[in-house]
Each structure stands twice: as C-alpha cells, then as structure tokens.
Design a protein around this motif. Structure first.
Motif, PDB file in Angstrom:
ATOM      1  N   MET A 259     -16.777  -6.151   3.089  1.00 58.90           N
ATOM      2  CA  MET A 259     -17.593  -7.281   3.835  1.00 58.90           C
ATOM      3  C   MET A 259     -18.871  -7.298   2.967  1.00 58.90           C
ATOM      4  N   ALA A 260     -19.514  -6.427   2.690  1.00 56.35           N
ATOM      5  CA  ALA A 260     -20.693  -6.443   1.892  1.00 56.35           C
ATOM      6  C   ALA A 260     -20.545  -6.969   0.595  1.00 56.35           C
ATOM      7  N   TYR A 261     -19.380  -6.712  -0.196  1.00 60.29           N
ATOM      8  CA  TYR A 261     -19.156  -7.191  -1.260  1.00 60.29           C
ATOM      9  C   TYR A 261     -18.743  -9.075  -1.262  1.00 60.29           C
ATOM     10  N   ARG A 262     -17.838  -9.131  -0.373  1.00 61.88           N
ATOM     11  CA  ARG A 262     -17.625 -10.481   0.220  1.00 61.88           C
ATOM     12  C   ARG A 262     -18.655 -11.403   0.468  1.00 61.88           C
ATOM     13  N   ASP A 263     -19.705 -10.913   1.155  1.00 65.72           N
ATOM     14  CA  ASP A 263     -20.602 -11.886   1.337  1.00 65.72           C
ATOM     15  C   ASP A 263     -21.817 -11.974   0.459  1.00 65.72           C
ATOM     16  N   SER A 264     -21.987 -10.876  -0.428  1.00 68.04           N
ATOM     17  CA  SER A 264     -22.913 -10.854  -1.595  1.00 68.04           C
ATOM     18  C   SER A 264     -22.135 -11.639  -2.708  1.00 68.04           C
ATOM     19  N   PHE A 265     -21.083 -11.606  -2.836  1.00 68.14           N
ATOM     20  CA  PHE A 265     -20.298 -12.572  -3.762  1.00 68.14           C
ATOM     21  C   PHE A 265     -20.323 -13.837  -3.373  1.00 68.14           C
ATOM     22  N   SER A 266     -20.417 -14.376  -2.170  1.00 66.62           N
ATOM     23  CA  SER A 266     -20.345 -15.497  -1.689  1.00 66.62           C
ATOM     24  C   SER A 266     -21.951 -16.217  -1.927  1.00 66.62           C
ATOM     25  N   PHE A 267     -22.812 -15.377  -1.902  1.00 67.46           N
ATOM     26  CA  PHE A 267     -24.332 -15.772  -2.062  1.00 67.46           C
ATOM     27  C   PHE A 267     -24.359 -15.829  -3.605  1.00 67.46           C
ATOM     28  N   ARG A 268     -23.857 -15.090  -4.339  1.00 66.94           N
ATOM     29  CA  ARG A 268     -23.949 -15.208  -5.824  1.00 66.94           C
ATOM     30  C   ARG A 268     -23.115 -16.521  -6.289  1.00 66.94           C
ATOM     31  N   SER A 269     -22.073 -16.564  -5.557  1.00 62.83           N
ATOM     32  CA  SER A 269     -21.351 -17.874  -6.057  1.00 62.83           C
ATOM     33  C   SER A 269     -22.128 -19.255  -5.523  1.00 62.83           C
ATOM     34  N   GLY A 428     -27.455  -7.951  -2.040  1.00 66.51           N
ATOM     35  CA  GLY A 428     -27.269  -9.249  -1.525  1.00 66.51           C
ATOM     36  C   GLY A 428     -26.859  -9.246  -0.072  1.00 66.51           C
ATOM     37  N   VAL A 429     -26.917  -8.394   0.746  1.00 68.58           N
ATOM     38  CA  VAL A 429     -26.230  -8.215   1.881  1.00 68.58           C
ATOM     39  C   VAL A 429     -27.095  -9.104   3.010  1.00 68.58           C
ATOM     40  N   MET A 430     -28.407  -9.190   2.708  1.00 66.58           N
ATOM     41  CA  MET A 430     -29.195  -9.753   3.835  1.00 66.58           C
ATOM     42  C   MET A 430     -29.234 -11.236   3.551  1.00 66.58           C
ATOM     43  N   TYR A 444     -38.892  -9.319   7.852  1.00 68.57           N
ATOM     44  CA  TYR A 444     -38.428  -7.573   7.360  1.00 68.57           C
ATOM     45  C   TYR A 444     -37.553  -6.839   8.080  1.00 68.57           C
ATOM     46  N   THR A 445     -37.432  -7.251   9.354  1.00 66.74           N
ATOM     47  CA  THR A 445     -36.365  -6.893  10.499  1.00 66.74           C
ATOM     48  C   THR A 445     -35.100  -7.218   9.938  1.00 66.74           C
ATOM     49  N   HIS A 446     -34.803  -8.472   9.590  1.00 65.15           N
ATOM     50  CA  HIS A 446     -33.765  -8.937   9.208  1.00 65.15           C
ATOM     51  C   HIS A 446     -33.261  -8.173   8.070  1.00 65.15           C
ATOM     52  N   THR A 447     -34.031  -7.973   7.135  1.00 63.97           N
ATOM     53  CA  THR A 447     -33.621  -7.207   5.725  1.00 63.97           C
ATOM     54  C   THR A 447     -33.446  -5.980   6.459  1.00 63.97           C
ATOM     55  N   LEU A 448     -34.158  -4.982   6.617  1.00 69.10           N
ATOM     56  CA  LEU A 448     -34.126  -3.574   6.901  1.00 69.10           C
ATOM     57  C   LEU A 448     -32.724  -3.376   7.898  1.00 69.10           C
ATOM     58  N   ALA A 449     -32.358  -4.389   8.666  1.00 69.16           N
ATOM     59  CA  ALA A 449     -31.329  -4.023   9.742  1.00 69.16           C
ATOM     60  C   ALA A 449     -29.940  -4.314   8.833  1.00 69.16           C
ATOM     61  N   LYS A 450     -29.847  -5.014   7.815  1.00 68.77           N
ATOM     62  CA  LYS A 450     -28.888  -5.111   6.953  1.00 68.77           C
ATOM     63  C   LYS A 450     -28.569  -3.948   6.092  1.00 68.77           C
TER      64      LYS A 450
END
Length: 472
Positions: A259-269, A428-430, A444-450
């Motif tokens: 799922m991390a790869y999926r969502d990171s690839f989605s953002f890169r796309s 790219g996960v966040m 920052y809380t959003h980023t660290l949580a991811k």
C-alpha cells in the motif's frame, strides 16, 4: 566539480497526496464502501472513474492548450512588434491564471509588480548582488504571504504559481549579475516572461533567454505536433493511473508496504501528469525549438525514477528544469562557501520556495541525507572493487576493471536500485489527497504518523548504510 556536487539537488514538487491517516480507506473515490467486497470490474472502473477523470481534466487542460496555441499563432506565424507580442504573452497568461485561480491571481500579480519595482530600484545602486537580494526578497514575500494570507486553502492553491514567479524573478536578477543579460528587461518584456501562458500555471521554469528565443525563427513542423500529442497522451495516462488504476490493482487491506508503494506511485503519477502537461503547454507555446535537437525539451523522465539506479538519479530527473535552476542560481552561488554549505543552502532554498511546510522540509532533508550516504558508499565500493557501481553510469573509457555488464556489478546496481525504491515508497507515504488537511498543507504530526506506521524503516536503512560505509 564531481557528479554528487552537481546532481544531488532538486525540488520536491507540490505532492498530490493519495492518503488518509494511517492507511485507512479513503482513496477509493470511484465506488461505495458496500462494493469493496465484491470488487470493481474494468467496465465499471472505466465508467465511474477513468471516463469522468479524463473528461474533467481535459475541460481545464483544453482551455490552457488552446490559449497557448492562440498565443503562438498570433505572435510567431508572422512578424509582430515586440511590444505587442509581450503584451499578448502577458494577456493570455493572465486569462489562464484567472481561469485557474480567480480573484486569488491578484496576489500573483502583486508579487510580480513589487518584484520588478524592487529589482529596478536596486539596479540603480548595485551592479552585482542583485540575485541574492531578489532571492531574499522573493522568499520573504512567499513566507509573509503564507503567514498572513487570510485563507490557507487559497495560498495552497497558488503556491506553485507563486514559486514559478519567484524562480523567474531570481533568475533574471542573477543573469543580469552574471552578464548573461546586458540590462534589465523592460516592464513589457518582464511581464511577458513572468506571465507567459505556456509556463505561468504548471511550469516548467524557463530562462528569460529561452522566452525571447521563441520569437526567433519559430519552427512549425509535424515533429512539433507529434511531441505535443505524445505529451498529452502520457499526461492523461498518468492521471488515470494516479486516480483510478493503482487503487484498483492494489486494494486496501494489502500488505502495508504494498500500500505504501501504491500510494507513493499514485502521488508520483500525479507529478508526471503535471510534468508532461507543463511540457506540452510549453511546446505548444513555442519553447524547445531553439535546442540542438528541436522539440527535445524534457521536464521529467519517469523511467529513471520508477526503475532507478540511484536516488541521485531520481532527484535529477524528477524535475529537470528545477534541477538546472537550483544548480545554476543556488548551488554555484554558494559553492565558494564550501560543498557542505552549498548543499545545505540548496536544500534550504528549495524548502523555502515551497513554503513553511514541515512535510516538504522533512522529505528534502531526508533526501539530502540519503543521497549523500548513497554517494559516498558507492564511491568507496567502486574504488575498492574497481567496479562500475557509482550512483551514475560510468563512461565507456572509465578506469574500472569490472564493467557494467559483469554479473556481480549488475546485481549490486539492482540491489541499490531496490533500496532506492524502498526509500521512494517511504518518503511518498504522507502525501494524501483524500485527507482534509491536504487543502491547507500537512503538519508534522501527519508526517510522523505516516512514517511511524512503517516503523521509520527507511531512516533505519539509511543509518545502517552509513555505518556500513564507516566500517569498510
């Protein structure tokens, strides 16, 4: 200057996120929760997601490309007075800015007007240091706007366009310092450059000299048309990948790293969509014909990002014009202070251009650390084993005895490429389009949580890599 000095730096564009907090379902925008168990068929995916996405996207993109063509046809088919062509460039650009940003565009216009007044004023007293002064002024203006603009949502919408204006202003100031421009552009030339319809919304950044060159012996041929159509096709292919296909191919409930790869690839796309669209709009407007190979302009190269040799390669090809801007106007300016200071300055400027955003700063600083560790480790391994395993491919006449085609060299490069893919998925996960806070920017809380959900694995890998470098 070595490859690391030149190629480490790039921006991280405004990331289009595809996440809800901690991987909770929320990216499935094209079907109801009741349909999750049954799944979605390809026909339904086409009807419910792909078709409306392409239709809505082209309703906006089509207007941009039409105005780009009208600008080029009215200024480059026949010889027109210089004042008129700059006026048409600025006028069509302002129309497009109004289409995308409505009343908020006046902040962009105000920034441009203030920048020219200050640049003209300091040119009366200074014959150098105009670049650093305008860099400070531009970044200060961006920070003040972010802090005091009444609506953070509105600022988030125009941040990219404001950043493009800032980059153009700073590049004009530095080019005047360097002697690349004999004098400051006139107000009409400056407005035509800043608000050029082909680059004012999505980019890419182009130099003032490239802008002036589009009026010199403009080239009209079939290759121009083919290049435009190819870029539009690629842009919308990546748009549907980002919005529809990836969430369908890798559903919620999969292994968290999938799922991390999926969502990171989605953002890169989504980044590739904007990049190819910006390339298309620039070429429609006439940019690119003055190069050695006509219409060869490139904004991004997904093949070197999705199947990377190294992270250094990723940051170079992520946004090629931005990489050139940072290298020419930030890194080289700070180089006399030492390589470390130049590197730090480059990442700091890139972060500040994007605004006061912990998320982007965290990504940029992490990239800086990762690419440095990767560079020094692979350089040492290449020296010890005499192998072509540095961050960039070796030339044919390199001194290494073990060339690229040796099996263990191939395996080593593939291994480093897989590590780079892990880092890309993690970084790219966040970025979360479905999150409500996305419209105002992430904290920052959003980023660290991811990152916490992935056990800070990428940072641990980077630390282990650095320790390994110190031990060998």
């Amino acid at each position: 200057m070595n490859d690391f000095d030149y190629d480490l730096f790039d921006d991280v564009d405004d990331m289009n996120p595809v996440y809800d907090d901690l991987y909770m379902p929320g990216a499935n925008l094209w079907y109801d929760d009741d349909d999750v168990e049954e799944g979605v068929k390809v026909g339904e995916l086409l009807e419910l997601c792909i078709e409306p996405t392409v239709r809505d996207g082209f309703s906006h993109v089509g207007k941009l490309l039409l105005w780009c063509f009208l600008f080029r046809a009215s200024t480059q088919l026949v010889e027109v007075p210089a004042l008129l062509r700059h006026a048409v460039s600025a006028g069509t650009g302002l129309l497009v800015l109004h289409h995308f940003f409505r009343a908020t565009m006046y902040y962009i216009i105000g920034f441009a007007v203030v920048s020219y007044i200050i640049l003209f004023s300091i040119s009366c007293f200074l014959h150098k240091y105009r670049g650093p002064v305008m860099g400070f002024v531009s970044i200060t203006f961006l920070i003040i706007s972010e802090l005091f603009l009444p609506s953070k949502v509105e600022w988030h919408k125009i941040r990219g366009a404001q950043m493009l204006i800032a980059m153009k202003v700073i590049s004009v100031a530095f080019d005047t310092d360097f002697g690349a421009l004999q004098c400051l552009p006139s107000p009409a030339e400056f407005a035509g450059y800043l608000f050029c319809v082909g680059t004012c919304v999505f980019g890419p950044w182009v130099s003032y000299r490239d802008y002036i060159a589009i009026y010199t012996k403009p080239l009209w041929d079939m290759k121009w048309l083919r290049k435009i159509l190819l870029n539009i096709l690629l842009a919308f292919a990546f748009l549907t990948l980002s919005t529809c296909w990836v969430q369908w191919l890798i559903p919620d409930g999969s292994w968290r790293w999938w799922m991390a790869y999926r969502d990171s690839f989605s953002f890169r796309s989504s980044h590739y969509f904007v990049s190819f669209l910006s390339e298309a709009s620039a070429i429609v407007s006439g940019f690119g014909h003055n190069r050695d190979e006509p219409w060869s302009m490139s904004v991004t190269k997904p093949q070197f990002i999705e199947i990377p040799r190294s992270l250094v390669q990723v940051v170079v090809y992520w946004n090629i014009p931005m990489h050139c801007w940072l290298k020419n106007y930030v890194f080289r300016t700070a180089k006399p202070l030492g390589s470390f200071a130049a590197i730090l300055s480059t990442y700091a400027v890139s972060s500040l251009l994007h605004g006061l955003n912990f998320q982007l700063a965290a990504v940029l600083l992490s990239l800086g650390a990762y690419t440095y560790v990767e560079y020094v480790l692979r350089l040492k391994l290449a020296t010890v084993f005499g192998a072509c395993i540095q961050v960039r491919p070796c030339k044919k006449d390199c001194s290494h005895r073990n060339k690229e085609k040796r099996l263990y060299v191939i395996l080593a490069n593939v291994g480093f490429g897989i590590i780079s893919m892990l880092h890309l998925s993690y970084l790219g996960v966040m970025f979360d389009m479905s999150s409500k806070i996305q419209e105002e920017g992430y904290n920052y809380t959003h980023t660290l949580a991811k990152w916490s959900y992935l056990s800070y694995a990428s940072h641990w890998v980077a630390l282990g890599t650095y320790i390994f470098y110190l031990l060998i």
